[in-house]
Each structure stands twice: as C-alpha cells, then as structure tokens.
Design a protein around this motif. Structure first.
Motif, short mmCIF file in Angstrom:
data_model
loop_
_atom_site.label_atom_id
_atom_site.label_comp_id
_atom_site.label_asym_id
_atom_site.label_seq_id
_atom_site.Cartn_x
_atom_site.Cartn_y
_atom_site.Cartn_z
N LEU A 70 0.62 -1.33 -0.12
CA LEU A 70 0.19 0.34 0.36
C LEU A 70 1.02 0.93 0.05
O LEU A 70 0.61 2.42 0.18
CB LEU A 70 -0.62 -0.26 1.25
N SER A 71 2.50 1.32 -0.07
CA SER A 71 3.15 2.15 -0.46
C SER A 71 2.24 3.00 -1.18
O SER A 71 2.06 2.60 -2.40
CB SER A 71 4.54 2.00 -0.59
N ILE A 72 2.28 4.38 -1.00
CA ILE A 72 1.96 5.51 -1.94
C ILE A 72 3.49 6.31 -2.77
O ILE A 72 2.96 7.01 -4.04
CB ILE A 72 1.21 6.79 -1.49
N GLY A 73 3.63 6.09 -2.67
CA GLY A 73 5.16 6.37 -3.83
C GLY A 73 5.65 7.38 -3.38
O GLY A 73 5.43 8.76 -2.26
N THR A 74 5.88 8.66 -3.72
CA THR A 74 7.08 9.96 -4.01
C THR A 74 5.70 10.87 -4.43
O THR A 74 4.60 10.57 -4.40
CB THR A 74 7.64 10.58 -4.77
N ASN A 75 6.15 12.36 -3.40
CA ASN A 75 4.55 13.50 -3.93
C ASN A 75 4.79 13.58 -5.20
O ASN A 75 3.64 13.94 -6.09
CB ASN A 75 5.49 14.61 -3.17
N ASN A 76 5.99 13.44 -6.69
CA ASN A 76 5.57 13.61 -7.53
C ASN A 76 4.93 12.19 -8.47
O ASN A 76 4.29 13.12 -9.45
CB ASN A 76 7.39 14.00 -8.21
N LYS A 77 4.94 11.53 -7.92
CA LYS A 77 3.80 10.29 -8.32
C LYS A 77 3.34 9.41 -7.38
O LYS A 77 3.98 7.94 -7.26
CB LYS A 77 5.37 9.97 -9.51
N LYS A 78 2.53 9.48 -6.80
CA LYS A 78 1.77 8.67 -6.21
C LYS A 78 1.22 7.95 -6.68
O LYS A 78 0.38 7.80 -8.18
CB LYS A 78 0.99 9.68 -5.74
N ARG A 79 1.23 6.43 -6.27
CA ARG A 79 0.67 5.47 -7.00
C ARG A 79 -1.04 5.22 -6.75
O ARG A 79 -1.90 4.39 -6.57
CB ARG A 79 1.20 4.01 -6.72
N LEU A 80 -0.82 5.75 -5.05
CA LEU A 80 -2.28 5.49 -4.77
C LEU A 80 -3.26 7.01 -4.56
O LEU A 80 -2.30 7.53 -4.77
CB LEU A 80 -2.17 4.84 -3.37
N ASN A 81 -4.50 7.07 -4.35
CA ASN A 81 -5.39 8.21 -4.03
C ASN A 81 -6.68 7.48 -3.64
O ASN A 81 -7.23 6.33 -3.56
CB ASN A 81 -5.45 8.64 -5.63
N LEU A 82 -7.61 8.37 -2.81
CA LEU A 82 -8.83 8.60 -2.00
C LEU A 82 -9.94 7.90 -2.90
O LEU A 82 -10.63 6.70 -2.00
CB LEU A 82 -8.97 10.18 -1.36
N GLN A 83 -9.47 7.74 -4.06
CA GLN A 83 -10.62 7.68 -4.94
C GLN A 83 -10.52 6.11 -5.05
O GLN A 83 -11.51 5.25 -5.67
CB GLN A 83 -10.83 7.54 -6.11
N ASP A 84 -9.15 5.16 -4.90
CA ASP A 84 -9.00 3.83 -4.97
C ASP A 84 -9.23 2.74 -4.08
O ASP A 84 -9.85 2.49 -3.26
CB ASP A 84 -7.35 3.85 -5.39
N VAL A 85 -9.97 1.66 -5.21
CA VAL A 85 -9.79 0.02 -4.36
C VAL A 85 -9.07 -0.61 -5.49
O VAL A 85 -9.27 -0.47 -6.72
CB VAL A 85 -11.96 -0.32 -4.67
N VAL A 86 -8.44 -1.15 -4.75
CA VAL A 86 -6.82 -1.49 -5.38
C VAL A 86 -6.83 -2.95 -5.41
O VAL A 86 -7.10 -3.60 -4.37
CB VAL A 86 -5.41 -1.04 -4.83
N PHE A 87 -6.85 -4.11 -5.93
CA PHE A 87 -6.93 -5.93 -5.91
C PHE A 87 -5.36 -5.85 -6.58
O PHE A 87 -4.48 -5.29 -6.48
CB PHE A 87 -7.66 -5.53 -7.03
N GLN A 88 -4.88 -6.33 -4.99
CA GLN A 88 -3.22 -6.56 -4.83
C GLN A 88 -2.40 -7.97 -5.41
O GLN A 88 -3.35 -9.06 -4.52
CB GLN A 88 -2.97 -6.21 -3.04
N PHE A 89 -1.78 -7.60 -5.92
CA PHE A 89 -1.14 -9.58 -6.47
C PHE A 89 0.07 -9.34 -6.00
O PHE A 89 0.56 -8.20 -5.62
CB PHE A 89 -1.77 -9.52 -8.13
#
Length: 150
Positions: A70-89
């Motif tokens: 569930l890491s979100i990445g850096t400030n410049n390139k976030k992998r997740l946002n508040l609207q996400d439902v993330v299917f994790q593999f």
C-alpha cells in the motif's frame, strides 16, 4: 470436463455489476502487481543488497507486507489516491500473480518504517474488502508485467 479455473475478467465483471456500481460507485478500480525488490543498505561501511520477497513475506505473514503493497510512492508520482479500490497481487512465479486482497483507500497518512534501510515511507491506510476474501490466496493470474504498462 468441468473447468475449475477462475478468470480475473469474470471476477471483475461480477464486481462491476454487483459490488462497485452499488457500493463503490465513486471509486476507481486499480490492479497493482507487486514485484519483489532489492534494498541496498550499509552494514559496517559496506553496501549490502537485501531482497524483499513478497511471496516469502506473504507465506510468513510478515506485518510489513500490507504497508509495502500500500506504499504510495513519492510526492511527484503517487501510486494511490483516495478514490481507489486496489486489487493487490504478488508475483509467485514467472508471470504468475497471486491475488492477496482488495483494499479501499481511507487516507494517505500511513507512516511506515523500512527496518532494512532505517527510513520512513508513506503508505495508504486502507480497509480490506471482506466481499473478496473468498478469492484471496486462491486466485492466480497469468500476466506478463512489462514496466510502465499496468
């Protein structure tokens, strides 16, 4: 002969009709294929490569796994946002990915700690969706993950 394979497209089709349109209509669906990685750390003035193996973490029920996926990445390139439902593999073999859960992002304020590198990182606080637990640890997807082509 009856085929016992579950196809990801079938799961997503059911979710689109029954789950997302009603329960998560304002959420975006996101698939995340997590690849094991190496951390480089310094021990006694020597750089040492340490491997983070998601398959081993999953099998050992490592508490760090959920924060890492569930890491979100850096400030410049976030992998997740508040609207996400993330299917994790997680990768369990070459081009084979195990579904380990779907998560609804609550906020992006999680403060994780990478004990290997001795540094903090941001991750999404999320709720694991109970509706999809029946597939967790059972659904395997055959997918060729080419960087930048999710």
């Amino acid at each position: 002969m009856i085929e016992n394979n579950i196809r990801l497209v079938d799961v997503l089709t059911v979710l689109q009709k029954d789950l997302f349109d009603v329960t998560y209509h304002n959420r975006r669906r996101k698939l995340r294929f997590n690849i094991s990685w190496q951390d480089e750390i310094v021990i006694h003035n020597k750089k040492v490569k340490m491997v983070r193996d998601f398959k081993e973490m999953y099998l050992n029920k490592d508490k760090f796994l959920e924060q890492a996926i569930l890491s979100i990445g850096t400030n410049n390139k976030k992998r997740l946002n508040l609207q996400d439902v993330v299917f994790q593999f997680i990768e369990i073999d070459t081009h084979k990915w195990l579904f380990i859960g779907a998560y609804r992002v609550i906020n992006l304020d999680g403060d994780g700690f990478n004990e290997l590198k001795k540094e903090h990182f941001k991750y999404a606080n999320a709720i694991k969706l109970k509706e999809l637990e029946q597939f967790s640890g059972r659904l395997v997807v055959d997918f060729i993950n080419k960087p930048q082509q999710f």
